[in-house]
Design an enzyme around this catalytic site. Structure first.
Site, PDB file in Angstrom:
ATOM      1  N   HIS A  65       0.834  -1.205   0.000  1.00  0.00           N
ATOM      2  CA  HIS A  65       0.000   0.000   0.000  1.00  0.00           C
ATOM      3  C   HIS A  65       0.867   1.253   0.000  1.00  0.00           C
ATOM      4  O   HIS A  65       1.989   1.265   0.492  1.00  0.00           O
ATOM      5  CB  HIS A  65      -1.010   0.003   1.147  1.00  0.00           C
ATOM      6  CG  HIS A  65      -0.456   0.293   2.513  1.00  0.00           C
ATOM      7  ND1 HIS A  65      -0.219   1.572   2.966  1.00  0.00           N
ATOM      8  CD2 HIS A  65      -0.141  -0.533   3.548  1.00  0.00           C
ATOM      9  CE1 HIS A  65       0.225   1.532   4.214  1.00  0.00           C
ATOM     10  NE2 HIS A  65       0.280   0.259   4.589  1.00  0.00           N
ATOM     11  N   ASP A 177       6.241   2.525   6.419  1.00  0.00           N
ATOM     12  CA  ASP A 177       4.938   1.848   6.411  1.00  0.00           C
ATOM     13  C   ASP A 177       4.022   2.626   5.478  1.00  0.00           C
ATOM     14  O   ASP A 177       3.481   3.653   5.862  1.00  0.00           O
ATOM     15  CB  ASP A 177       4.387   1.826   7.840  1.00  0.00           C
ATOM     16  CG  ASP A 177       2.964   1.314   7.943  1.00  0.00           C
ATOM     17  OD1 ASP A 177       2.463   0.744   6.956  1.00  0.00           O
ATOM     18  OD2 ASP A 177       2.344   1.515   8.994  1.00  0.00           O
ATOM     19  N   GLU A 211      -5.014   2.247   2.673  1.00  0.00           N
ATOM     20  CA  GLU A 211      -4.920   1.137   3.617  1.00  0.00           C
ATOM     21  C   GLU A 211      -5.082   1.617   5.051  1.00  0.00           C
ATOM     22  O   GLU A 211      -5.705   0.936   5.885  1.00  0.00           O
ATOM     23  CB  GLU A 211      -3.571   0.426   3.453  1.00  0.00           C
ATOM     24  CG  GLU A 211      -3.413  -0.854   4.289  1.00  0.00           C
ATOM     25  CD  GLU A 211      -2.860  -0.626   5.686  1.00  0.00           C
ATOM     26  OE1 GLU A 211      -2.867  -1.576   6.484  1.00  0.00           O
ATOM     27  OE2 GLU A 211      -2.427   0.515   5.999  1.00  0.00           O
ATOM     28  N   ASP A 234       3.508  -5.995   3.880  1.00  0.00           N
ATOM     29  CA  ASP A 234       3.332  -4.815   4.720  1.00  0.00           C
ATOM     30  C   ASP A 234       4.401  -4.898   5.805  1.00  0.00           C
ATOM     31  O   ASP A 234       5.267  -5.777   5.767  1.00  0.00           O
ATOM     32  CB  ASP A 234       1.914  -4.768   5.304  1.00  0.00           C
ATOM     33  CG  ASP A 234       1.447  -3.347   5.630  1.00  0.00           C
ATOM     34  OD1 ASP A 234       2.292  -2.515   6.020  1.00  0.00           O
ATOM     35  OD2 ASP A 234       0.245  -3.069   5.519  1.00  0.00           O
TER      36      ASP A 234
END
Length: 356
Positions: A65, A177, A211, A234
């Site tokens: 993402h 992230d 996300e 992820d």
């Protein structure tokens, strides 16, 4: 790391790509993978897909993402202070004294999260700040001055910190992230192209949006693509630093390899295939158990249609949802290698059902 890969990594990670406003980052990502793919798919909300080997019956997804946590301007006081609300899982505890960028139609406006000095606080009663207590100072003395800068309710705000490296072993910065995931799947596409691999299936390299507020981009694109297999990546928590409880969060360590997840959304036969490939290729890996859900786009791919065989390869990360997220370079390399080797192991037409 090749020079072109490193240049892309820094450009991509240093760009702001807040949830709902991912388009500039998606364009950087598409520009990089364009030589390695044959077609592109871009949906209404900005999820970007590179297609390799289009038109084949069997369809496989590798996915990450693209969005990062951020803030929205929520209120502007008469004396020019800006109050915010979360866009995703932004952490109020780390905000005071941080530098920020406010993204306006006139361009980026710099600001800071202000905070009262220690001299005027009752330190014995200090608590973690609440979101409604946070405020941004852009150097304005009144509301109209803030408006003149192009700032208004709804303006999105990101932390200003960029990508760096520590001890020649770690990448550190905001938004690892999960734009590090976007980097990793792009590198898989590059490796396939440069090694002249012809896959016996259509591969969708998916960089999903939104996300951080509920796996929404993955949900939309899963329904559209309807793949037979999805391998998502992820981040997950490195639990070695102080204040983690390994009995609760597991025993995961940066530098010890990709993390293979166990949980209801993870299709067991796909997971076992990942482990088999890792063992055969001598790629180090770790194991993680989750409860009801993985909390990643894996859940959307597993459940959004009639059921897509899905699995999760996680990248251990320190200090999630801060501006100093850290990942080990060897883990990045090994996640890329594992995804690449898994794709090479597939024949196309795999049936992962438990009962046939």
């Amino acid at each position: 790391m090749a020079d072109q890969s490193k240049e892309f990594l820094y450009k991509y990670l240093n760009n702001a790509s807040p949830t709902g406003f991912e388009s500039t980052g998606q364009q950087i990502w598409l520009d990089y993978i364009k030589p390695y793919i044959e077609e592109t798919i871009i949906d209404t909300y900005g999820t970007a897909v590179g297609v390799i080997g289009p038109g084949q019956d069997y369809k496989v997804v590798i996915e990450a993402h693209s969005d990062e946590i951020s803030w929205f301007v929520n209120y502007i006081s008469d004396d020019g202070y800006i109050h915010v609300r979360r866009n995703g899982g932004s952490d109020a505890a780390i905000a005071p004294s941080m530098r920020v960028n406010l993204h306006t139609a006139k361009g980026v406006v710099k600001g800071v999260f202000g905070w009262p000095a220690i001299h005027v606080r009752d330190v014995a009663k200090d608590q973690v700040p609440k979101v409604h207590e946070l405020f941004i100072d852009v150097g304005a003395a009144k509301k109209d001055e803030v408006f003149e800068m192009g700032i208004h309710v709804g303006t999105v705000v990101t932390f200003a910190d960029g990508l760096d490296e520590l001890n020649e072993k770690y990448y550190v910065g905001r938004a690892l992230d999960n734009r590090m995931g976007g980097y990793m799947i792009a590198e898989v596409a590059r490796m396939l192209h440069e090694n002249n691999v012809r896959l016996p299936f259509t591969l969708y390299v998916v960089n999903a949006v939104q996300e951080e507020i509920g796996l929404r981009g993955a949900e939309m694109i899963a329904r559209r693509l309807k793949p037979d297999l999805a391998i998502c990546t992820d981040v997950t928590h490195d639990t070695q630093s102080p204040m983690y409880n390994k009995k609760e969060q597991g025993d995961l360590k940066s530098g010890s390899g990709p993390v293979i997840c166990y949980g209801p959304a993870v299709q067991n036969n796909v997971r076992d295939m990942l482990i088999r490939v890792a063992d055969e290729k001598k790629i180090p890996f770790q194991r993680q158990a989750v409860s009801r859900s993985t909390g990643t786009d894996t859940d959307s791919f597993a459940y959004s249609t009639e059921g897509i065989a899905s699995a999760l390869i996680s990248l251990p990360l320190k200090y999630m949802h801060t501006t100093v997220e850290m990942v080990h370079k060897e883990d990045v390399k090994n996640v890329i290698q594992l995804m690449y080797d898994v794709l090479l192991s597939l024949k196309g037409g795999e049936d992962f059902r438990y009962i046939k």
